[in-house]
Design a protein around this motif. Structure first.
Motif, mmCIF file in Angstrom:
data_model
loop_
_atom_site.group_PDB
_atom_site.id
_atom_site.type_symbol
_atom_site.label_atom_id
_atom_site.label_comp_id
_atom_site.label_asym_id
_atom_site.label_seq_id
_atom_site.Cartn_x
_atom_site.Cartn_y
_atom_site.Cartn_z
ATOM 1 N N UNK A 19 30.459 43.986 57.831
ATOM 2 C CA UNK A 19 31.693 43.329 58.260
ATOM 3 C C UNK A 19 31.580 41.827 58.225
ATOM 4 N N UNK A 20 30.446 41.295 58.603
ATOM 5 C CA UNK A 20 30.259 39.840 58.590
ATOM 6 C C UNK A 20 30.255 39.294 57.175
ATOM 7 N N UNK A 21 29.658 40.006 56.267
ATOM 8 C CA UNK A 21 29.596 39.542 54.891
ATOM 9 C C UNK A 21 30.961 39.509 54.235
ATOM 10 N N UNK A 22 31.808 40.469 54.503
ATOM 11 C CA UNK A 22 33.115 40.554 53.858
ATOM 12 C C UNK A 22 34.132 39.625 54.497
ATOM 13 N N UNK A 23 33.873 39.216 55.717
ATOM 14 C CA UNK A 23 34.854 38.449 56.466
ATOM 15 C C UNK A 23 35.150 37.088 55.834
ATOM 16 N N UNK A 24 34.160 36.395 55.321
ATOM 17 C CA UNK A 24 34.359 35.060 54.801
ATOM 18 C C UNK A 24 34.812 35.016 53.351
ATOM 19 N N UNK A 25 34.901 36.144 52.700
ATOM 20 C CA UNK A 25 35.250 36.170 51.282
ATOM 21 C C UNK A 25 36.745 35.993 51.097
ATOM 22 N N UNK A 26 37.090 35.308 50.041
ATOM 23 C CA UNK A 26 38.487 35.094 49.694
ATOM 24 C C UNK A 26 38.935 36.249 48.802
ATOM 25 N N UNK A 27 39.955 36.966 49.214
ATOM 26 C CA UNK A 27 40.461 38.098 48.445
ATOM 27 C C UNK A 27 41.951 38.276 48.720
ATOM 28 N N UNK A 28 42.627 39.142 47.990
ATOM 29 C CA UNK A 28 44.071 39.315 48.176
ATOM 30 C C UNK A 28 44.472 39.753 49.581
ATOM 31 N N UNK A 41 36.696 29.690 49.736
ATOM 32 C CA UNK A 41 37.673 29.546 50.809
ATOM 33 C C UNK A 41 39.072 29.664 50.258
ATOM 34 N N UNK A 42 39.972 30.157 51.080
ATOM 35 C CA UNK A 42 41.380 30.260 50.686
ATOM 36 C C UNK A 42 42.060 28.906 50.850
ATOM 37 N N UNK A 51 45.785 24.587 42.548
ATOM 38 C CA UNK A 51 47.020 25.314 42.315
ATOM 39 C C UNK A 51 46.707 26.772 41.979
ATOM 40 N N UNK A 52 47.370 27.698 42.638
ATOM 41 C CA UNK A 52 47.162 29.109 42.345
ATOM 42 C C UNK A 52 47.792 29.995 43.400
ATOM 43 N N UNK A 53 47.790 31.307 43.144
ATOM 44 C CA UNK A 53 48.402 32.263 44.061
ATOM 45 C C UNK A 53 47.696 33.607 43.956
ATOM 46 N N UNK A 54 47.971 34.471 44.920
ATOM 47 C CA UNK A 54 47.490 35.846 44.947
ATOM 48 C C UNK A 54 45.967 35.949 44.847
ATOM 49 N N UNK A 55 45.277 35.022 45.503
ATOM 50 C CA UNK A 55 43.813 35.001 45.579
ATOM 51 C C UNK A 55 43.134 34.830 44.225
ATOM 52 N N UNK A 56 43.841 34.285 43.242
ATOM 53 C CA UNK A 56 43.191 33.911 41.981
ATOM 54 C C UNK A 56 42.477 32.585 42.202
#
Length: 96
Positions: A19-28, A41-42, A51-56
């Protein structure tokens, strides 16, 4: 009983670490903007530098572009002037 306790403890520790590892990841699921490739980071995703959207991945826009709704688009100004008109001349007399 001791074995069961150790198994539960090991399972809890594994879940916590995952859970800790996945928490800081930027994803959709965690980011509506774009993801910074360096820090993962988001970012909001509405600037010319990120510039970007949808976690790209965030991308910089070119100097002649603007970031609009998470996409770099060509910007510029254009315009023109128009005018027109006609002058009518004519005349005559009618007699009768």
């Amino acid at each position: 009983m001791n074995r069961c306790f150790l198994l539960v403890l090991a399972l809890a520790a594994t879940v916590t670490l995952l859970g800790c590892g996945a928490q800081g990841r930027c994803n959709p699921l965690t980011c509506g903007g774009c993801c910074d490739a360096t820090s993962d980071r988001c970012e909001v995703g509405n600037t010319v530098t990120a510039c970007g959207a949808k976690a790209n991945w965030c991308l910089p826009c070119a100097s002649f572009e603007s970031c609009v709704e998470g996409a770099c688009v060509r910007s510029g100004s254009g315009g023109g002037a128009g005018g027109g008109g006609q002058v009518g001349q004519g005349g005559g007399e009618a007699s009768g």
